[in-house]
Write an enzyme that holds these catalytic residues in place. Sequence first.
Site, PDB file in Angstrom:
ATOM      1  N   CYS A 251      -1.688  33.342  15.122  1.00 22.53           N
ATOM      2  CA  CYS A 251      -1.174  34.092  13.982  1.00 22.53           C
ATOM      3  C   CYS A 251       0.331  34.104  14.099  1.00 22.53           C
ATOM      4  O   CYS A 251       0.871  34.155  15.199  1.00 22.53           O
ATOM      5  CB  CYS A 251      -1.673  35.536  14.011  1.00 22.53           C
ATOM      6  SG  CYS A 251      -3.293  35.723  13.299  1.00 22.53           S
TER       7      CYS A 251
ATOM      8  N   GLU B 106      -3.044  27.496  13.650  1.00 27.25           N
ATOM      9  CA  GLU B 106      -4.438  27.685  13.299  1.00 27.25           C
ATOM     10  C   GLU B 106      -4.565  27.898  11.794  1.00 27.25           C
ATOM     11  O   GLU B 106      -3.702  28.512  11.162  1.00 27.25           O
ATOM     12  CB  GLU B 106      -4.990  28.899  14.065  1.00 27.25           C
ATOM     13  CG  GLU B 106      -6.474  29.079  13.910  1.00 27.25           C
ATOM     14  CD  GLU B 106      -7.011  30.230  14.771  1.00 27.25           C
ATOM     15  OE1 GLU B 106      -6.460  30.483  15.856  1.00 27.25           O
ATOM     16  OE2 GLU B 106      -7.990  30.856  14.335  1.00 27.25           O
TER      17      GLU B 106
END
Lengths: 591, 503
Positions: free
Chosen positions: B358, B392
């Site tokens: 993140c 990601e």
Amino acid sequence: MRGAAGPAGGSRFRARKLNTKTALTILRESDVAGDIAEHDTHIGTERSDAITSLPKVESGVESKEEREHHLQAVINAARAAATAGANAAQVSIPTPDAVASSISYDKLYPPHFRQPHTYIRFSSTVEDSTGVPYCMNAEDDIFLKAFNTKRQPVQQCSEDEFEQLMSSYEETTAARQPFAAVDNTPVLSLEEMELCFEEHERFLVDERARKFAKDVYEYWKAERGKNLNKSLMPKLKTLKMDSGQEADDSDPYVCFRRREVRQVRKTRGRDAQVVEKLKKLRKELEEARHLLHLVKQREYGRKEDLELSRTIFEQRASVRDMKRTLDIRDDDEDLITQRTPKRRPQDMPNAANRGLNQTRLPGRPDSVSAPEADLISFREVVAQRDREVTKSINGNVLSHERWNRDFIDRTEQQLRAVFSPEDLLMDSDSEEVMPAFVGVKAEYIQQPTPPASVIADSNDEDEASPIVREDANEKIPVRFARPSEQKSFAREPHYRRRTARGGRVVLDRRMPRMAFKENLNDRLVDRFKYDQDDGDDSSDDGVDIYSATGFAFRSQWASGHPRVDPQAQRRVPPATTAGGDGQSGNAAGAR
Amino acid sequence: MVHRDESHDASEVAEPLEKGFATLETLRTGVKAMVEKQGEKRKAEILSIMIRKGRPTYYVHYEDFNKRLDEWIEGSRIDLSQEVEWPAPEKPDKKDKSKDKTSKTDVLKDKSNSNLKRPRSLIDRASGTPEASAGKTQSRTLRAGGKENREELAVITTEDMDATPQPEDESMDIVDVQTAAAAAKALAPNEPYSREEEIEKLRTSGSMTQNQTEISRVRNLTKMQMGHHEIEPWYFSPYPQEFTDSDLVYICEFCLESFPDFKPFSRHRAKCTLLHPPGNEIYRDDKVSFFEIDGRRQRTWCRNLCLLSKLFLDHKTLYYDVDPFLFYCMTTRDEYGCHLVGYFSKEKESAEGYNVACILNLPQYQRQGFGRLLIDFSYILSKREGKLGSPEKPLSDLGLLAYRAYWQETIVDLLLDGRTEANVEELSTAAAMTTNDVLHTLQNLNMLRFSKNQHVIVVTDVVIQQRERQREKEKIKGKHHLRPELLIWKPPVFTASSRTWNW
Ligand SMILES: [Zn+2]
């Protein structure tokens, strides 16, 4: 590509994959003709389906979100700028604003920070750094103020004390009654609370604060009651509080669940690793089993041997008895001949002792029947030999002292010039099988040769050469040389000498453990791997850090021995003699 | 990416939309109406209704606008002169469910008719716009039997990072799971995860992103106070439920502890001694410092950080704990301490080779070039590790833009450094970017062309001009560059046992 590309635009790309290893020419647009086909993979354009030879570009944004109005606006603007040269319009994704706060920052955040010169290293946790966990709210403030107005200043409860008490009550309840909010357990009594005032370091309650324990307790109890006996400190829903685990999963407020213990990432590489480990383990276990099987067989053999020995003994006893009763007075030849060959096979299983059989005295049975005359001559021989040996040793000692004059030996294993002649006591009878023993670790200690110091570099040459002492009588060359610096001693075979019954000297051959690793095949390495201490810190230099000399040496340094550059010790030039094994002296075998 | 296979929608399209006129009194959650937004009418779905000061207010989500623009509005902004779309009639079991939920979550009790937990259909039903109708699915479809929870099933994106093109996958990018659950038996390949499977995936992969049903659609906090700023949250974050009642939630700038009120916050400040993120500083230059924080060692702090960042990251999940992550936190310094500006988390061991899980630049520090520094730092770490990295997925909209800008700048700079040829792998290695991301960038910039039977890279004039303009701007504004030599860091190694047993 075969043939010229067809006019049908994108079709020619289809068969051609882009190899990421192929060098691509980099061209400036201004340098090339305009006929270069474009690989246009713009999202949503009709041409994108023609380009299947290239990996599809995934934006990585969820496609529903990708369609969002503002994102599309920005992407389109960026594309226009990148492809058509349009001036990048200032398009951006609108986000809620962050505005300056009206709090008085300086009061809340004092300017205490001093930046250290080095990068900060820090490991305290939030809990370590935030003191008493309970922070009083506005309601508490009202209560406390009201409580304090009735009191003299010295009698007043401070905010810190109030928070200490509240923290203690809250934490004690949380620890004792984790389900207080759901299972209607009665609130802990003040007495129970007071027992815990010193229980936890973080929730210690000061002596002074305890004066207010009762009042604050009553307040706390009332507040808990108002709050349905839930914690007064806002808590994250991190635990599965009740059995409703199913419901838990969909409660968006439940967060930070513990992963179950087995959280290993499953990857192919890891699987393969695990398989290898299991295979190895199995192989080792099977080998161990085989070893045990062999041991078992050996023990059976020994048992049988013992039984046979016993039978023989009994038979012999009966023969002797028989002889006595029959009054046969020949010598005990038949007894001895039967016995002597028995001894050898008994020793055979122990491979390590095999070499020792040669040093054993074959003609020295334990029986008392050995002729007395032999012993006398043996002593004479020994005494004679002792004298020679002592003489030669004394000579060496003297020369050692001469060499060492003005030098201090600070090596780890210091050379001792003196050792007692008793150490040299040897059996006489073994000479025909006695090998020229080499490489005794203990020999190093007894080396009469001084270590070359750094200063001695110049006349190093003759000192370094081995001093070969030709024993006039025995013709066994005894070489005194300093040990090789490149080769670790532990790697050379050495012997443990012990004095056995009757003054016999027994030499046990000891194979150094490191030698196995180098010389034996894997199977053997495997077999011995558990003979060592845990392999974690297996040092390859073969130095036994637990050796007595090591300890002595280190303690000597620890006790304030004058410092010497450790490098200096190491800078002793290597011995110039050739051959690692050959240069090891042989004092023990001296005769 | 708007092209999607509609075959899966065929079954639901059959169900007719119920349209009709409504009054303020008959409006309920799930209704879609035209709402005035910045001077124009936009279709919006009512997600929640609450009586405030005796008047109903409506929480609406605008179609094709990001959720962060969802808001509470007065009834007067809803255009009732047009027909509204009624939600599908609720199944009885669903009512039970929501009742059950409401009793569980006490906060909701004063929010009349609140339907926080209703299943989320990602794709809004029956939207009028052509793009949306393509991917339209309907949430009213039958529930596949089995557990009650099933209806809360997830919507999953299949993260297809494969290099092989699989156009048919696109259709499965987003599937309403109820649809999927119904179709699951018929659909052997490509079937989406069930919720259980997804949680299992979360557990084993340590992924930090998750589907949206997990997340409540209604923002639960009003405003945050942090450091010098007041920030409006963008999304739901599972702060303690008591906080939903607070108008302003205070967050300590250094330990990130949160407080529903000023008094406890000021009390906390009197006790708090932290002046920087509680870990080791691994990078320092004249402007910023980076700290490395281990989620396992600093569980509280990292949880606080995740709660905070969840306010601004829609796809972040807080389902599982922070242990398998390292947090790289960027701060600016002054005499008060090291102020958190942004951070990225990174799996201690990423099976997929992600170098960022993140990434967030706090809103109060956005549009100041910090985002690029964060991304740059993540690649500097990858270079030090000798690995290629990629963030990601899914990325947020802002994340995508930030990454694209960084990639473009990096790749263009490499192409303009004087080399006459390059293969994709070289570029990839030089930038620590995956080959996929390099290709992505080249294609996006329309620089990958085909000439004389071979691929070539054509550096377009506009790209060069753009880069030059950018450089000019940087010169004037003074752009900050990270200096890799100031990074004092060795890639942390975690033993198998520490990963397995959490030691
Ligand atoms: Zn704090």
